[in-house]
Design a protein around this motif. Structure first.
Motif, mmCIF file in Angstrom:
data_model
loop_
_atom_site.group_PDB
_atom_site.id
_atom_site.type_symbol
_atom_site.label_atom_id
_atom_site.label_comp_id
_atom_site.label_asym_id
_atom_site.label_seq_id
_atom_site.Cartn_x
_atom_site.Cartn_y
_atom_site.Cartn_z
ATOM 1 N N ALA A 151 0.870 -1.177 0.000
ATOM 2 C CA ALA A 151 0.000 0.000 0.000
ATOM 3 C C ALA A 151 0.908 1.228 0.000
ATOM 4 C CB ALA A 151 -0.897 -0.009 1.230
ATOM 5 N N TRP A 152 0.757 2.099 -1.003
ATOM 6 C CA TRP A 152 1.632 3.280 -1.083
ATOM 7 C C TRP A 152 0.807 4.507 -1.449
ATOM 8 C CZ3 TRP A 152 3.985 4.874 -6.179
ATOM 9 C CH2 TRP A 152 3.388 4.231 -7.266
ATOM 10 N N SER A 153 0.889 5.512 -0.598
ATOM 11 C CA SER A 153 0.071 6.712 -0.785
ATOM 12 C C SER A 153 0.798 7.948 -0.264
ATOM 13 C CB SER A 153 -1.274 6.569 -0.057
ATOM 14 O OG SER A 153 -2.051 5.533 -0.626
ATOM 15 N N ASN A 154 0.514 9.075 -0.922
ATOM 16 C CA ASN A 154 1.014 10.390 -0.502
ATOM 17 C C ASN A 154 2.541 10.441 -0.457
ATOM 18 O OD1 ASN A 154 -1.678 11.493 0.040
ATOM 19 N ND2 ASN A 154 -1.703 10.055 1.747
ATOM 20 N N ASN A 155 3.157 9.797 -1.437
ATOM 21 C CA ASN A 155 4.614 9.793 -1.525
ATOM 22 C C ASN A 155 5.097 10.675 -2.671
ATOM 23 O OD1 ASN A 155 5.067 7.588 0.500
ATOM 24 N ND2 ASN A 155 3.877 6.427 -1.004
ATOM 25 N N GLN A 156 6.358 11.064 -2.597
ATOM 26 C CA GLN A 156 6.983 11.878 -3.633
ATOM 27 C C GLN A 156 8.234 11.166 -4.117
ATOM 28 O OE1 GLN A 156 7.519 16.013 -2.582
ATOM 29 N NE2 GLN A 156 9.300 16.207 -3.936
ATOM 30 N N PHE A 157 8.195 10.643 -5.351
ATOM 31 C CA PHE A 157 9.314 9.932 -5.956
ATOM 32 C C PHE A 157 9.743 10.697 -7.212
ATOM 33 C CE2 PHE A 157 7.234 5.782 -4.279
ATOM 34 C CZ PHE A 157 7.688 6.053 -3.001
ATOM 35 N N ASP A 158 10.410 11.812 -7.010
ATOM 36 C CA ASP A 158 10.744 12.734 -8.092
ATOM 37 C C ASP A 158 12.250 12.779 -8.334
ATOM 38 O OD1 ASP A 158 8.062 13.379 -8.111
ATOM 39 O OD2 ASP A 158 8.304 15.255 -7.002
ATOM 40 N N GLY A 159 12.622 13.065 -9.589
ATOM 41 C CA GLY A 159 13.996 13.398 -9.916
ATOM 42 C C GLY A 159 14.999 12.293 -9.674
ATOM 43 N N ASN A 160 14.574 11.046 -9.820
ATOM 44 C CA ASN A 160 15.504 9.929 -9.666
ATOM 45 C C ASN A 160 16.190 9.610 -10.993
ATOM 46 O OD1 ASN A 160 14.988 8.972 -6.783
ATOM 47 N ND2 ASN A 160 12.909 9.103 -7.613
ATOM 48 N N GLY A 161 17.347 8.937 -10.903
ATOM 49 C CA GLY A 161 18.151 8.682 -12.087
ATOM 50 C C GLY A 161 17.644 7.562 -12.966
ATOM 51 N N ALA A 162 16.664 6.792 -12.504
ATOM 52 C CA ALA A 162 16.023 5.761 -13.316
ATOM 53 C C ALA A 162 14.511 6.042 -13.318
ATOM 54 C CB ALA A 162 16.363 4.371 -12.792
ATOM 55 N N ASN A 163 13.707 5.177 -12.716
ATOM 56 C CA ASN A 163 12.259 5.360 -12.667
ATOM 57 C C ASN A 163 11.831 5.916 -11.310
ATOM 58 O OD1 ASN A 163 11.558 3.755 -15.269
ATOM 59 N ND2 ASN A 163 12.831 2.350 -14.097
ATOM 60 N N GLY A 164 10.689 6.585 -11.299
ATOM 61 C CA GLY A 164 10.122 6.959 -10.013
ATOM 62 C C GLY A 164 9.789 5.729 -9.205
ATOM 63 N N ALA A 198 14.461 10.327 -14.710
ATOM 64 C CA ALA A 198 15.210 10.205 -15.958
ATOM 65 C C ALA A 198 14.557 9.224 -16.932
ATOM 66 C CB ALA A 198 16.640 9.767 -15.660
ATOM 67 N N LEU A 199 13.915 8.171 -16.428
ATOM 68 C CA LEU A 199 13.240 7.210 -17.297
ATOM 69 C C LEU A 199 11.725 7.404 -17.176
ATOM 70 C CD1 LEU A 199 15.521 4.073 -16.732
ATOM 71 C CD2 LEU A 199 15.635 5.805 -18.547
ATOM 72 N N ASN A 200 11.019 6.465 -16.580
ATOM 73 C CA ASN A 200 9.567 6.551 -16.485
ATOM 74 C C ASN A 200 9.127 7.016 -15.101
ATOM 75 O OD1 ASN A 200 8.846 5.011 -19.132
ATOM 76 N ND2 ASN A 200 10.320 3.694 -18.096
ATOM 77 N N GLY A 201 7.935 7.600 -15.051
ATOM 78 C CA GLY A 201 7.349 7.843 -13.746
ATOM 79 C C GLY A 201 7.117 6.526 -13.032
ATOM 80 N N ILE A 202 6.387 5.605 -13.700
ATOM 81 C CA ILE A 202 6.155 4.248 -13.203
ATOM 82 C C ILE A 202 6.441 3.268 -14.328
ATOM 83 C CG2 ILE A 202 4.530 2.640 -12.146
ATOM 84 C CD1 ILE A 202 2.844 5.043 -11.312
ATOM 85 N N LEU A 203 7.201 2.238 -14.034
ATOM 86 C CA LEU A 203 7.445 1.146 -14.969
ATOM 87 C C LEU A 203 6.945 -0.147 -14.334
ATOM 88 C CD1 LEU A 203 8.649 -0.136 -17.524
ATOM 89 C CD2 LEU A 203 10.862 -0.209 -16.344
ATOM 90 N N VAL A 204 6.046 -0.864 -15.035
ATOM 91 C CA VAL A 204 5.546 -2.163 -14.597
ATOM 92 C C VAL A 204 6.028 -3.211 -15.585
ATOM 93 C CG1 VAL A 204 3.504 -3.556 -14.109
ATOM 94 C CG2 VAL A 204 3.500 -1.114 -13.553
ATOM 95 N N GLU A 205 6.734 -4.227 -15.097
ATOM 96 C CA GLU A 205 7.231 -5.322 -15.926
ATOM 97 C C GLU A 205 6.756 -6.646 -15.341
ATOM 98 O OE1 GLU A 205 11.516 -3.490 -17.458
ATOM 99 O OE2 GLU A 205 11.477 -4.797 -15.690
ATOM 100 N N THR A 206 5.992 -7.414 -16.129
ATOM 101 C CA THR A 206 5.570 -8.749 -15.703
ATOM 102 C C THR A 206 6.057 -9.773 -16.721
ATOM 103 O OG1 THR A 206 3.442 -8.719 -16.867
ATOM 104 C CG2 THR A 206 3.503 -7.755 -14.669
ATOM 105 N N SER A 207 6.427 -10.955 -16.229
ATOM 106 C CA SER A 207 6.916 -11.997 -17.135
ATOM 107 C C SER A 207 6.568 -13.375 -16.578
ATOM 108 C CB SER A 207 8.433 -11.869 -17.336
ATOM 109 O OG SER A 207 9.124 -12.045 -16.112
ATOM 110 N N ASN A 217 8.747 13.292 -17.111
ATOM 111 C CA ASN A 217 9.734 12.224 -17.022
ATOM 112 C C ASN A 217 10.442 12.047 -18.361
ATOM 113 O OD1 ASN A 217 9.204 11.029 -14.219
ATOM 114 N ND2 ASN A 217 7.147 11.116 -15.099
ATOM 115 N N GLY A 218 11.635 11.442 -18.343
ATOM 116 C CA GLY A 218 12.430 11.317 -19.551
ATOM 117 C C GLY A 218 11.806 10.420 -20.595
ATOM 118 N N GLU A 219 11.002 9.436 -20.142
ATOM 119 C CA GLU A 219 10.302 8.564 -21.092
ATOM 120 C C GLU A 219 8.793 8.702 -20.859
ATOM 121 O OE1 GLU A 219 12.054 4.663 -21.094
ATOM 122 O OE2 GLU A 219 14.051 5.438 -21.546
ATOM 123 N N ASP A 220 8.140 7.676 -20.336
ATOM 124 C CA ASP A 220 6.691 7.731 -20.171
ATOM 125 C C ASP A 220 6.300 8.029 -18.731
ATOM 126 O OD1 ASP A 220 5.986 6.975 -22.888
ATOM 127 O OD2 ASP A 220 6.793 5.009 -22.386
ATOM 128 N N GLY A 221 5.100 8.562 -18.577
ATOM 129 C CA GLY A 221 4.550 8.690 -17.236
ATOM 130 C C GLY A 221 4.304 7.326 -16.634
#
Length: 279
Positions: free
Chosen positions: A161-174, A198-207, A235-239
């Motif tokens: 559970a994640w709420s009211n957080n600030q994940f800004d300006g990181n060198g990879a994904n938020g 620098a990359l995405n706001g959020i990146l989801v990878e499933t495999s 963000n540098g790539e996608d939201g």
């Protein structure tokens, strides 16, 4: 651990927990009101592994970082990561991070790892994890599904559970969410900011055969991950970028405005509009 300054090549680590036929392993670790900075390793590291020999309170680590606003931690300038929490084997791991700043670390700000037949439950609220050279948040879940009889509290899905957080300006994904194997992971969130990474706001990878969400809960497509009121801009790539390969599933319901990009990915510039979208 409270009201401390930890630095100069030190790292706070949980003790190792072992289980025998005559006893249980349970660790309660609380870290509040500390500055943990400039270590050559990480800031805070917890590892849980090994067997659970009957019972829910058995081979378990409960890690609490912060709490009320007056109990905040500052975790910065560490070389490997800010906070790293891992559970494996068939142990049970509970982590609660609130009202803390985890910024300016080399590597990820916060790392969560689950493997094998273990159970991970996590809560991240009112945390700033910005300006790290890796991801603001990395959650990596692999291993068996919720119906594995070896898992503590069989039938429960690994969750965050994640709420009211600030994940800004990181060198990879938020935030990066990764599922593998047969694992399932729920990560409901509200009012998170993931801007200027620098990359995405959020990146989801499933495999493989994993699921971000729970495809076995209720009618198809199952229990979705619910996201509401996010901001993912500049963000540098996608939201928001979602990649599901092999037989995996990414089940997400978002209150948002959806904008296609030239690459075909979905970019969420601001996730606050009252129109429900499903991905």
């Amino acid at each position: 651990i409270s009201l401390g300054l930890v630095g100069s090549e030190m790292c706070i680590r949980d003790r190792f927990s072992t289980v025998t036929s005559t006893g249980t392993g349970l660790i309660e670790a609380v870290v509040r009101n500390n500055t943990i900075a400039d270590n050559l390793g990480g800031g805070i590291q917890s590892q849980m592994f090994g067997p659970n020999l009957g019972g829910n309170v058995n081979n378990q680590v409960n890690l609490t970082v912060g709490g009320l606003e007056t109990e905040a931690n500052t975790i910065s300038g560490n070389t490997l990561f800010g906070i790293s929490y891992a559970v494996a084997g068939n142990g049970k791991g509970n982590v609660d991070i609130q009202n803390s700043t985890v910024s300016g670390n080399t590597g990820d700000g916060i790392q969560l790892f689950r493997a094998d037949s273990s159970l991970l439950t996590a809560n991240i609220q009112n945390v700033i994890a910005s300006g790290n050279s890796g991801n603001g948040l990395l959650a990596d879940v692999q291993g068996n599904d919720k119906n594995d009889p070896n898992q503590p509290m069989v039938g429960m899905v690994n969750s965050l559970a994640w709420s009211n957080n600030q994940f800004d300006g990181n060198g990879a994904n938020g935030a990066l969410f990764r599922t593998r194997g047969d694992s399932m992971f729920l990560a409901d969130g509200e009012s998170n900011q993931l801007n200027g990474n620098a990359l995405n706001g959020i990146l989801v990878e499933t495999s493989e055969n994993s699921s971000f969400g729970d495809a076995t809960d209720g009618l198809p497509p199952g229990r979705r991950v619910l996201w509401n009121g996010f901001s993912a801009s500049n963000n540098g790539e996608d939201g928001l970028h979602i990649t599901a390969t092999e037989s995996s599933r990414a089940l997400i319901e978002i209150t948002s405005n959806r904008i296609p990009t030239s690459s075909g990915a979905v970019s969420y510039t601001h996730l606050t509009l009252p129109t429900n979208r499903e991905v």
